[in-house]
Every structure is written in structure tokens, then in C-alpha cells.
Design a protein around this motif. Structure first.
Motif, PDB file in Angstrom:
ATOM      1  N   LEU A  48       0.853  -1.190   0.000  1.00 52.56           N
ATOM      2  CA  LEU A  48       0.000   0.000   0.000  1.00 52.56           C
ATOM      3  C   LEU A  48       0.893   1.247   0.000  1.00 52.56           C
ATOM      4  O   LEU A  48       1.189   1.815   1.056  1.00 52.56           O
ATOM      5  N   PRO A  49       1.329   1.681  -1.164  1.00 56.69           N
ATOM      6  CA  PRO A  49       2.225   2.840  -1.237  1.00 56.69           C
ATOM      7  C   PRO A  49       1.568   4.101  -0.675  1.00 56.69           C
ATOM      8  O   PRO A  49       0.420   4.404  -0.982  1.00 56.69           O
ATOM      9  N   GLU A  50       2.308   4.818   0.141  1.00 56.71           N
ATOM     10  CA  GLU A  50       1.800   6.063   0.710  1.00 56.71           C
ATOM     11  C   GLU A  50       1.927   7.198  -0.303  1.00 56.71           C
ATOM     12  O   GLU A  50       2.729   7.145  -1.236  1.00 56.71           O
ATOM     13  N   ALA A  51       1.140   8.241  -0.075  1.00 59.74           N
ATOM     14  CA  ALA A  51       1.194   9.411  -0.958  1.00 59.74           C
ATOM     15  C   ALA A  51       2.598   9.999  -0.986  1.00 59.74           C
ATOM     16  O   ALA A  51       3.074  10.460  -2.039  1.00 59.74           O
ATOM     17  N   ALA A  52       3.293   9.970   0.147  1.00 60.35           N
ATOM     18  CA  ALA A  52       4.651  10.521   0.207  1.00 60.35           C
ATOM     19  C   ALA A  52       5.617   9.710  -0.651  1.00 60.35           C
ATOM     20  O   ALA A  52       6.567  10.263  -1.223  1.00 60.35           O
ATOM     21  N   SER A  53       5.390   8.411  -0.752  1.00 61.70           N
ATOM     22  CA  SER A  53       6.241   7.568  -1.593  1.00 61.70           C
ATOM     23  C   SER A  53       6.011   7.878  -3.067  1.00 61.70           C
ATOM     24  O   SER A  53       6.958   7.979  -3.851  1.00 61.70           O
ATOM     25  N   VAL A  54       4.747   8.040  -3.449  1.00 59.51           N
ATOM     26  CA  VAL A  54       4.423   8.417  -4.824  1.00 59.51           C
ATOM     27  C   VAL A  54       5.018   9.787  -5.150  1.00 59.51           C
ATOM     28  O   VAL A  54       5.601   9.992  -6.222  1.00 59.51           O
ATOM     29  N   ALA A  55       4.898  10.720  -4.213  1.00 55.81           N
ATOM     30  CA  ALA A  55       5.427  12.075  -4.426  1.00 55.81           C
ATOM     31  C   ALA A  55       6.939  12.052  -4.612  1.00 55.81           C
ATOM     32  O   ALA A  55       7.479  12.792  -5.453  1.00 55.81           O
ATOM     33  N   LEU A  56       7.630  11.203  -3.841  1.00 60.99           N
ATOM     34  CA  LEU A  56       9.079  11.101  -3.983  1.00 60.99           C
ATOM     35  C   LEU A  56       9.443  10.614  -5.380  1.00 60.99           C
ATOM     36  O   LEU A  56      10.347  11.163  -6.026  1.00 60.99           O
ATOM     37  N   PHE A  57       8.744   9.607  -5.879  1.00 59.71           N
ATOM     38  CA  PHE A  57       9.049   9.090  -7.206  1.00 59.71           C
ATOM     39  C   PHE A  57       8.775  10.128  -8.287  1.00 59.71           C
ATOM     40  O   PHE A  57       9.557  10.271  -9.234  1.00 59.71           O
ATOM     41  N   ASN A  58       7.678  10.874  -8.134  1.00 62.83           N
ATOM     42  CA  ASN A  58       7.403  11.946  -9.091  1.00 62.83           C
ATOM     43  C   ASN A  58       8.518  12.992  -9.081  1.00 62.83           C
ATOM     44  O   ASN A  58       8.933  13.489 -10.142  1.00 62.83           O
ATOM     45  N   LYS A  59       9.007  13.302  -7.897  1.00 63.85           N
ATOM     46  CA  LYS A  59      10.098  14.272  -7.765  1.00 63.85           C
ATOM     47  C   LYS A  59      11.368  13.758  -8.447  1.00 63.85           C
ATOM     48  O   LYS A  59      12.064  14.507  -9.157  1.00 63.85           O
ATOM     49  N   LEU A  60      11.674  12.478  -8.256  1.00 62.75           N
ATOM     50  CA  LEU A  60      12.882  11.907  -8.855  1.00 62.75           C
ATOM     51  C   LEU A  60      12.774  11.865 -10.374  1.00 62.75           C
ATOM     52  O   LEU A  60      13.761  12.100 -11.077  1.00 62.75           O
ATOM     53  N   VAL A  61      11.596  11.571 -10.893  1.00 64.96           N
ATOM     54  CA  VAL A  61      11.393  11.576 -12.347  1.00 64.96           C
ATOM     55  C   VAL A  61      11.668  12.966 -12.908  1.00 64.96           C
ATOM     56  O   VAL A  61      12.278  13.109 -13.973  1.00 64.96           O
TER      57      VAL A  61
END
Length: 220
Positions: A48-61
């Protein structure tokens, strides 16, 4: 305990504290690129990925200067969308919509291939309109990525794309890769017709043998 065992356990547990620890490790300076990419891959597998984990990946992209890190984050976003699809479909859809928007803006073949791979990880059938323009791309690697991006989509439209590729694509490696998809994808009536075509009429003997093996396994 080895570092890989600890980080693997964090991903397996996947609760808030474990995801937070993995996020901090990913952002920690001084890692080798391979280590950072491996940590990204681990975080993408939590149930269950957290919103903060998704946000980190978007930032890295968006911000990472390393192509391997950007690609690992893209693939990770697709994997997160797949993990969220049943329990949080709206969050999964938002991730995929962002990937489709990036696909629309991408121009270079390498970028198209990476984003199509990420969308493929998501299994989100609402992404089909964004994928369709690339199904007949003149560059084989892009076309292959587009066709294979539907492999986790549970729909007749996806099966038709795969069946059409088995029957009509000019590239033997692409046709073989589609046949291989049915080593793990359920075989619908549409897919069965495509596999039967491959088994009896494909000019490549390896493709014929592989399609026969999959059809035989399905029967017995």
C-alpha cells in the motif's frame, strides 16, 4: 544483518515507518546509482504505497540528473499504480494519468520506451487511448514497448491488440514476445485465435513451437 536483507524486510513489511525509512535511504546522499535504483525498486513493491512515496518518485522523475534513477522511478510509479488498483483505484488512476501525460509530451524513443514500460507496469486499461498512437510506431523498440504495455490490462481490447500483433507485426522478436505474454496472462477466445494463428501459420519455427507449447499447457 546485511543491508539488502534489512531493506528487503522494510519493503516486505511496508508500513508507514518502513516506507519512511526507505524514502530517507533513497534521498540519502552518497549512494551509488545502482544502490539508489535498487532502493526505489524495493519501495515500489510495498502493498500500500503512501502518498509521500508516490510524491518522492514523481520528484525523482522530474529532478534526478541520472537516467537510471529517473527510469527506476518511472517504473516504480507504474508498479505502485498496480498495487493500488484494487484498494485505491482513484489514486492508481491519478498516477497513470500523469504517466500518460508524460507519454504525450515525450519525443525521444528512449523516453517513449521508458514511459510505456511504466504504464505497462500499472495495468491501467484507461491508458489505452494514450498507447494506441504508438502501436504502429516505425521504430521497433517503441512499437514493442507499446504492444507489451497492455499485458496486465484485463480487457478484450488488450487481447485484441496482442492478437493483432501476433498475426500482423513484421518483427519476429515482437511476435515472440507477445506469445510469451500468454505464459502468464489468461487466454481469452480472442487470444486463443491469435495463438492458434502463431502455432500454425507463423513463418518462424521458434514462435510456432512456443505457441503450441502454451496452447498445449492450457488444454491440459
Amino acid at each position: 544483518m546485511p543491508f539488502q536483507s534489512i531493506t528487503g524486510a522494510l519493503a516486505q513489511i511496508g508500513n508507514h515507518h518502513c516506507q519512511d525509512a526507505l524514502r530517507k535511504l533513497i534521498e540519502l546522499k552518497g549512494h551509488r546509482v545502482s544502490t539508489q535504483a535498487a532502493l526505489i525498486s524495493l519501495l515500489s513493491r510495498v502493498r500500500l504505497p503512501e502518498a509521500a512515496s508516490v510524491a518522492l518518485f514523481n520528484k525523482l522523475v522530474e529532478d534526478s540528473k541520472d537516467a537510471h534513477v529517473r527510469e527506476a522511478s518511472l517504473f516504480g510509479l507504474g508498479a505502485m499504480a498496480l498495487m493500488l488498483r484494487r484498494s485505491h483505484p482513484r489514486r492508481a488512476s491519478l498516477i497513470t494519468k500523469r504517466l500518460v501525460a508524460q507519454l504525450k509530451n515525450a519525443k525521444e524513443p528512449e523516453a517513449l520506451i521508458s514511459i510505456l514500460g511504466a504504464i505497462g507496469n500499472s495495468g491501467e486499461q484507461n491508458a489505452l487511448p494514450g498507447i494506441r498512437p504508438h502501436l504502429n510506431h516505425t521504430i521497433e523498440a517503441v512499437r514493442s514497448a507499446a504492444i507489451r504495455s497492455v499485458r496486465w490490462m484485463p480487457s478484450a481490447d488488450a487481447d485484441k491488440i496482442l492478437a493483432d500483433g501476433m498475426k500482423h507485426d513484421s518483427s519476429a522478436p515482437i511476435r515472440l514476445s507477445i506469445v510469451e505474454v500468454y505464459g502468464y496472462r489468461p487466454i481469452s477466445d480472442i487470444a486463443y485465435e491469435g495463438l492458434r494463428y502463431s502455432a500454425t501459420r507463423d513463418i518462424n519455427p521458434l514462435i510456432r513451437r512456443r505457441a503450441i507449447a502454451i496452447l498445449f499447457r492450457e488444454r491440459f
